[in-house]
Write a protein that holds these residues in place. Sequence first.
Motif, mmCIF file in Angstrom:
data_model
loop_
_atom_site.group_PDB
_atom_site.id
_atom_site.type_symbol
_atom_site.label_atom_id
_atom_site.label_comp_id
_atom_site.label_asym_id
_atom_site.label_seq_id
_atom_site.Cartn_x
_atom_site.Cartn_y
_atom_site.Cartn_z
ATOM 1 N N GLU A 177 0.815 -1.213 0.000
ATOM 2 C CA GLU A 177 0.000 0.000 0.000
ATOM 3 C C GLU A 177 0.849 1.264 0.000
ATOM 4 O O GLU A 177 0.376 2.331 -0.345
ATOM 5 C CB GLU A 177 -0.936 -0.011 1.212
ATOM 6 C CG GLU A 177 -2.004 -1.077 1.121
ATOM 7 C CD GLU A 177 -2.724 -1.302 2.441
ATOM 8 O OE1 GLU A 177 -2.513 -0.528 3.394
ATOM 9 O OE2 GLU A 177 -3.499 -2.270 2.507
ATOM 10 N N GLY A 178 2.107 1.140 0.398
ATOM 11 C CA GLY A 178 3.015 2.289 0.405
ATOM 12 C C GLY A 178 2.917 3.055 1.711
ATOM 13 O O GLY A 178 1.877 3.121 2.346
ATOM 14 N N SER A 179 4.039 3.613 2.101
ATOM 15 C CA SER A 179 4.128 4.396 3.326
ATOM 16 C C SER A 179 5.001 5.608 3.046
ATOM 17 O O SER A 179 5.939 5.530 2.262
ATOM 18 C CB SER A 179 4.743 3.542 4.439
ATOM 19 O OG SER A 179 5.120 4.342 5.532
ATOM 20 N N GLN A 180 4.697 6.705 3.692
ATOM 21 C CA GLN A 180 5.466 7.928 3.474
ATOM 22 C C GLN A 180 6.883 7.824 4.022
ATOM 23 O O GLN A 180 7.787 8.462 3.512
ATOM 24 C CB GLN A 180 4.759 9.118 4.129
ATOM 25 C CG GLN A 180 3.453 9.478 3.482
ATOM 26 C CD GLN A 180 3.624 10.009 2.063
ATOM 27 O OE1 GLN A 180 4.724 10.179 1.558
ATOM 28 N NE2 GLN A 180 2.512 10.279 1.407
ATOM 29 N N ASP A 181 7.063 7.042 5.087
ATOM 30 C CA ASP A 181 8.370 7.052 5.754
ATOM 31 C C ASP A 181 9.167 5.769 5.560
ATOM 32 O O ASP A 181 10.107 5.505 6.288
ATOM 33 C CB ASP A 181 8.215 7.361 7.236
ATOM 34 C CG ASP A 181 7.512 6.262 8.003
ATOM 35 O OD1 ASP A 181 6.912 5.380 7.377
ATOM 36 O OD2 ASP A 181 7.580 6.283 9.241
ATOM 37 N N SER A 182 8.837 4.966 4.547
ATOM 38 C CA SER A 182 9.645 3.777 4.276
ATOM 39 C C SER A 182 9.581 3.429 2.790
ATOM 40 O O SER A 182 8.616 3.748 2.107
ATOM 41 C CB SER A 182 9.186 2.593 5.131
ATOM 42 O OG SER A 182 7.902 2.179 4.748
ATOM 43 N N ARG A 183 10.638 2.785 2.350
ATOM 44 C CA ARG A 183 10.733 2.271 0.986
ATOM 45 C C ARG A 183 11.438 0.929 1.085
ATOM 46 O O ARG A 183 12.396 0.787 1.835
ATOM 47 C CB ARG A 183 11.559 3.190 0.077
ATOM 48 C CG ARG A 183 10.999 4.590 -0.095
ATOM 49 C CD ARG A 183 9.698 4.582 -0.916
ATOM 50 N NE ARG A 183 9.196 5.915 -1.144
ATOM 51 C CZ ARG A 183 8.348 6.563 -0.363
ATOM 52 N NH1 ARG A 183 7.931 6.004 0.751
ATOM 53 N NH2 ARG A 183 7.909 7.767 -0.668
ATOM 54 N N GLY A 184 10.959 -0.037 0.338
ATOM 55 C CA GLY A 184 11.554 -1.350 0.452
ATOM 56 C C GLY A 184 11.716 -2.054 -0.872
ATOM 57 O O GLY A 184 11.012 -1.766 -1.840
ATOM 58 N N PHE A 185 12.659 -2.965 -0.880
ATOM 59 C CA PHE A 185 12.946 -3.774 -2.053
ATOM 60 C C PHE A 185 13.087 -5.236 -1.653
ATOM 61 O O PHE A 185 13.598 -5.541 -0.581
ATOM 62 C CB PHE A 185 14.283 -3.378 -2.682
ATOM 63 C CG PHE A 185 14.318 -2.046 -3.348
ATOM 64 C CD1 PHE A 185 13.861 -1.883 -4.650
ATOM 65 C CD2 PHE A 185 14.837 -0.950 -2.682
ATOM 66 C CE1 PHE A 185 13.931 -0.654 -5.278
ATOM 67 C CE2 PHE A 185 14.912 0.290 -3.300
ATOM 68 C CZ PHE A 185 14.458 0.435 -4.605
ATOM 69 N N VAL A 186 12.703 -6.106 -2.564
ATOM 70 C CA VAL A 186 13.048 -7.519 -2.456
ATOM 71 C C VAL A 186 14.408 -7.694 -3.121
ATOM 72 O O VAL A 186 14.664 -7.140 -4.196
ATOM 73 C CB VAL A 186 11.980 -8.397 -3.140
ATOM 74 C CG1 VAL A 186 12.493 -9.818 -3.372
ATOM 75 C CG2 VAL A 186 10.709 -8.419 -2.310
#
Length: 195
Positions: free
Chosen positions: A57-66
Amino acid sequence: MPRVHGKRIMLREYRRDDLPWMRQWVNDPEIVYYLSDIFLYPHPLESTEAYLDSILEGSQDSRGFVIADLSDEAYIGQVNLDSIDWKNRVGRIGIVIASTEYFGLGYGTEAMKLLIKFAFLEMNLNRLELEVYDFNERAIRSYLSCGFQQEGRLRERQYKNGRYVDVIQMGLLRSDWEGQRNGQGDGVGEGKETR
């Protein structure tokens, strides 16, 4: 977010079908031994699903990768920037290699270098930070090879397997990384991005 390609791996988006791979490691004592106390107790399926949903859903304070195999996009682990402070341009890194069969093969170091490059050049962050247990020598060597410096030590901060251990705080500034990069290259191949 774009995909970031290295020599052997790519950093790609999370997918719903990553859930079974995530479930394999969240309760594996050999994997979570090196992770935070979030993994102190068994994680039910619903918790892992909720975590994956929050990423999708996405978050303003995080970004992630597999972390995925370059040839077939198979799940190897994950690397995330959490608690991003957009005003001060700071991100906190968390990484997990999801199977002991991938330990010691350099996948974590390659993933970290790709993420660092992306964080500094594409996200315009100025500082990256992380914490690691003092007994996790393999990870400490990896982080040092990526340019991180030890900035602090929280003595006897965590209780792990019947003893107190130190937590080492590490950081990397963009200016330091750029200086190292100009002298040596980034060590991750082209690092091209595709959408």
